[in-house]
Design a protein around this motif. Structure first.
Motif, PDB file in Angstrom:
ATOM      1  N   UNK A 122       0.812  -1.222   0.000  1.00 29.53           N
ATOM      2  CA  UNK A 122       0.000   0.000   0.000  1.00 29.53           C
ATOM      3  C   UNK A 122       0.843   1.269   0.000  1.00 29.53           C
ATOM      4  N   UNK A 123       2.139   1.152  -0.255  1.00 26.68           N
ATOM      5  CA  UNK A 123       2.994   2.350  -0.236  1.00 26.68           C
ATOM      6  C   UNK A 123       2.459   3.400  -1.210  1.00 26.68           C
ATOM      7  N   UNK A 124       2.608   4.660  -0.827  1.00 25.25           N
ATOM      8  CA  UNK A 124       2.060   5.753  -1.627  1.00 25.25           C
ATOM      9  C   UNK A 124       2.897   6.047  -2.863  1.00 25.25           C
ATOM     10  N   UNK A 125       4.230   5.985  -2.723  1.00 21.20           N
ATOM     11  CA  UNK A 125       5.090   6.302  -3.863  1.00 21.20           C
ATOM     12  C   UNK A 125       5.091   5.142  -4.850  1.00 21.20           C
ATOM     13  N   UNK A 126       4.917   5.482  -6.121  1.00 16.13           N
ATOM     14  CA  UNK A 126       4.873   4.456  -7.157  1.00 16.13           C
ATOM     15  C   UNK A 126       6.199   4.401  -7.909  1.00 16.13           C
ATOM     16  N   UNK A 127       6.533   3.214  -8.408  1.00 14.93           N
ATOM     17  CA  UNK A 127       7.716   3.056  -9.247  1.00 14.93           C
ATOM     18  C   UNK A 127       7.465   3.713 -10.610  1.00 14.93           C
ATOM     19  N   UNK A 128       8.519   4.225 -11.219  1.00 16.22           N
ATOM     20  CA  UNK A 128       8.395   4.836 -12.538  1.00 16.22           C
ATOM     21  C   UNK A 128       8.114   3.770 -13.593  1.00 16.22           C
ATOM     22  N   UNK A 129       7.239   4.098 -14.536  1.00 18.89           N
ATOM     23  CA  UNK A 129       6.907   3.225 -15.650  1.00 18.89           C
ATOM     24  C   UNK A 129       7.361   3.928 -16.929  1.00 18.89           C
ATOM     25  N   UNK A 130       8.202   3.251 -17.712  1.00 23.02           N
ATOM     26  CA  UNK A 130       8.838   3.880 -18.871  1.00 23.02           C
ATOM     27  C   UNK A 130       8.366   3.184 -20.152  1.00 23.02           C
ATOM     28  N   UNK A 131       7.589   3.907 -20.967  1.00 23.65           N
ATOM     29  CA  UNK A 131       7.133   3.399 -22.256  1.00 23.65           C
ATOM     30  C   UNK A 131       8.151   3.778 -23.331  1.00 23.65           C
ATOM     31  N   UNK A 132       8.564   2.813 -24.119  1.00 20.13           N
ATOM     32  CA  UNK A 132       9.572   3.028 -25.151  1.00 20.13           C
ATOM     33  C   UNK A 132       8.905   3.365 -26.482  1.00 20.13           C
ATOM     34  N   UNK A 133       9.115   4.600 -26.942  1.00 17.48           N
ATOM     35  CA  UNK A 133       8.576   5.065 -28.211  1.00 17.48           C
ATOM     36  C   UNK A 133       9.703   5.248 -29.217  1.00 17.48           C
ATOM     37  N   UNK A 134       9.354   5.451 -30.473  1.00 17.61           N
ATOM     38  CA  UNK A 134      10.384   5.577 -31.507  1.00 17.61           C
ATOM     39  C   UNK A 134      11.260   6.802 -31.301  1.00 17.61           C
TER      40      UNK A 134
ATOM     41  N   UNK B 287       5.209   8.534 -13.395  1.00 15.02           N
ATOM     42  CA  UNK B 287       5.568   8.299 -11.998  1.00 15.02           C
ATOM     43  C   UNK B 287       4.663   9.147 -11.120  1.00 15.02           C
ATOM     44  N   UNK B 288       4.642   8.879  -9.855  1.00 14.00           N
ATOM     45  CA  UNK B 288       3.798   9.690  -8.974  1.00 14.00           C
ATOM     46  C   UNK B 288       3.713   9.135  -7.576  1.00 14.00           C
ATOM     47  N   UNK B 289       3.023   9.880  -6.726  1.00 14.05           N
ATOM     48  CA  UNK B 289       2.777   9.487  -5.344  1.00 14.05           C
ATOM     49  C   UNK B 289       1.295   9.645  -5.068  1.00 14.05           C
ATOM     50  N   UNK B 290       0.681   8.611  -4.542  1.00 21.22           N
ATOM     51  CA  UNK B 290      -0.748   8.635  -4.255  1.00 21.22           C
ATOM     52  C   UNK B 290      -1.005   9.114  -2.841  1.00 21.22           C
ATOM     53  N   UNK B 291      -2.229   9.544  -2.587  1.00 24.69           N
ATOM     54  CA  UNK B 291      -2.614   9.957  -1.244  1.00 24.69           C
ATOM     55  C   UNK B 291      -2.762   8.724  -0.350  1.00 24.69           C
ATOM     56  N   UNK B 292      -2.582   8.884   0.957  1.00 22.60           N
ATOM     57  CA  UNK B 292      -2.737   7.741   1.870  1.00 22.60           C
ATOM     58  C   UNK B 292      -4.144   7.161   1.789  1.00 22.60           C
ATOM     59  N   UNK B 293      -4.260   5.876   2.017  1.00 21.21           N
ATOM     60  CA  UNK B 293      -5.573   5.236   1.969  1.00 21.21           C
ATOM     61  C   UNK B 293      -6.313   5.454   3.277  1.00 21.21           C
ATOM     62  N   UNK B 294      -7.630   5.426   3.198  1.00 20.52           N
ATOM     63  CA  UNK B 294      -8.472   5.604   4.369  1.00 20.52           C
ATOM     64  C   UNK B 294      -8.957   4.250   4.876  1.00 20.52           C
ATOM     65  N   UNK B 295      -9.493   4.243   6.080  1.00 18.06           N
ATOM     66  CA  UNK B 295      -9.954   3.000   6.691  1.00 18.06           C
ATOM     67  C   UNK B 295     -11.383   2.678   6.265  1.00 18.06           C
TER      68      UNK B 295
END
Length: 380
Positions: free
Chosen positions: A177-189, A196-204
């Motif tokens: 549930x970590x907020x920080x996301x790993x970078x996703x790299x799409x390879x274009x010509x 990439x990004x960081x999400x808000x904390x989850x609620x109960x």
């Protein structure tokens, strides 16, 4: 019924069952309630105490008018959005839909555009991820979509379409549930595109009934003698799953803003993968029979699903909970229906111990439930 659909023995049992249900059930019982009268052992053990199994069921009969427009008749059993069940891998359905919807709005990216997670040497494509999600319910494929889209985006999109639920974490990985996301790299010509990004904390979800389950759970090999708390996990109630399936296949029945905006090609890709079976992706049939990811009708058999029987579905199973949503279309007999159900099979009430009655109680119940709903439509 052709022999490719069911064996002769099963065919005989179906006929006996149909006669029994027709004779013994009154006209006021809906199709789900009629299954409570079933003499099939898989049904008897669950219907003896459905509350203990936390059963919820939604069933939509689909008939066509003179111009082919779908007419829905909905039935339900114990469905309640405020009663929590763990959705497991069914969360992969909205994730896959939202990923394809996002691609449909971007000219540069396609389902076959290669991409990598930062620090990973293996390239993937969204097309292969979606194939793995529906064929064998691959967790890593879902997690990669989660890293790309992020839970904030996915939850916002679901809310905007009136779908209740919350995607809160990755599956089967540490610090899910970590907020920080790993970078996703799409390879274009010409250049790479990085997300990439960081999400808000989850609620109960503690306000939901049954968000704490059982009498104990296992953690790091030790038993903790308190109920397991699910209040920070994913939440996708049965009606939301059912509505997702309805909106996918019958968007004309909803407002445009409630539906997913998929390109024609991306919708075709999604539908083809939703109905596929593992052997068509090269998986060994002995280990992955057609019913491996299709519990309704076929989950307790090793039979092949005939080409005229299309089951567009997603299943989930974890922590003793089995869930499925499916649009079933038998093109040979013109039978159509949508069925969604969830059941908890955890007799010892200890969670995370991997001792669940999936094969002895849960899957046989869902398989027979699917068969009885099919028989109901066949009778009509």
């Amino acid at each position: 019924m052709s022999e490719s659909f069911v064996s002769l023995k099963m065919r005989y049992l179906f006929v006996v069952l149909l006669i029994f249900v027709t004779a013994c059930s009154g006209p006021d019982l809906n199709p789900i309630e009629k299954t409570t009268l079933s003499a099939h052992p898989a049904m008897l053990q669950v219907w003896h105490d459905p509350n203990a199994y936390e059963v919820q069921i939604l069933f939509t009969e689909i008939e066509r008018d003179s111009v082919g427009k779908a007419i829905f008749t909905d039935h339900s059993f114990a469905v309640n959005d405020s009663v929590y069940f763990y959705p497991a891998s069914t969360v992969k359905l909205p994730a896959a839909i939202l990923a394809l919807e996002s691609l449909s709005q971007q000219e540069a990216l396609t389902p076959t555009t290669p991409y990598k997670i930062a620090g990973d040497s293996i390239a993937h494509t969204l097309a292969s991820d979606i194939a793995e999600i529906f064929a064998v319910s691959d967790n890593e494929a879902y997690n990669r979509i989660y890293e790309w889209l992020g839970r904030d985006y996915m939850n916002k999109q679901l809310r905007s379409k009136g779908i209740k639920g919350r995607l809160a974490h990755r599956l089967s990985t540490e610090n899910s549930a970590r907020s920080k996301r790993d970078s996703v790299i799409f390879t274009l010509e010409q250049r790479d595109t990085i997300f990439t990004g960081t999400d808000t904390p989850i609620s109960s979800l503690s306000a939901l009934k049954n968000s704490k389950k059982g009498k104990a759970y296992m953690r790091d090999g030790s038993r903790v003698a308190t109920p397991m708390d699910f209040s920070e996990k994913n939440y996708l109630p049965l009606k939301s799953l059912h509505d997702l399936t309805k909106r996918l296949f019958f968007p004309e029945a909803f407002k445009a803003e409630e539906c997913f905006q998929l390109s024609k090609a991306n919708k075709k890709l999604l539908f083809e993968n939703m109905k596929t079976v593992p052997r068509k992706l090269g998986y060994e049939e002995a280990s992955y029979p057609d019913g491996y990811g299709k519990f309704f009708i076929y989950g307790d058999t090793e039979e092949r699903i005939p080409e005229t029987m299309h089951i567009y579905n997603k299943v989930g199973y974890a922590y003793g909970t089995l869930t499925e949503t499916a649009y079933v279309h038998d093109t040979e007999r013109n039978i159509e229906f949508i069925l969604s159900a969830t059941i908890l099979v955890n007799k010892n009430q200890i969670f995370n111990d991997d001792i669940y009655e999936f094969d002895t109680v849960g899957i046989p119940f869902l398989a027979q439930l699917g068969r009885e709903m099919y028989l109901h439509m066949l009778q009509k």
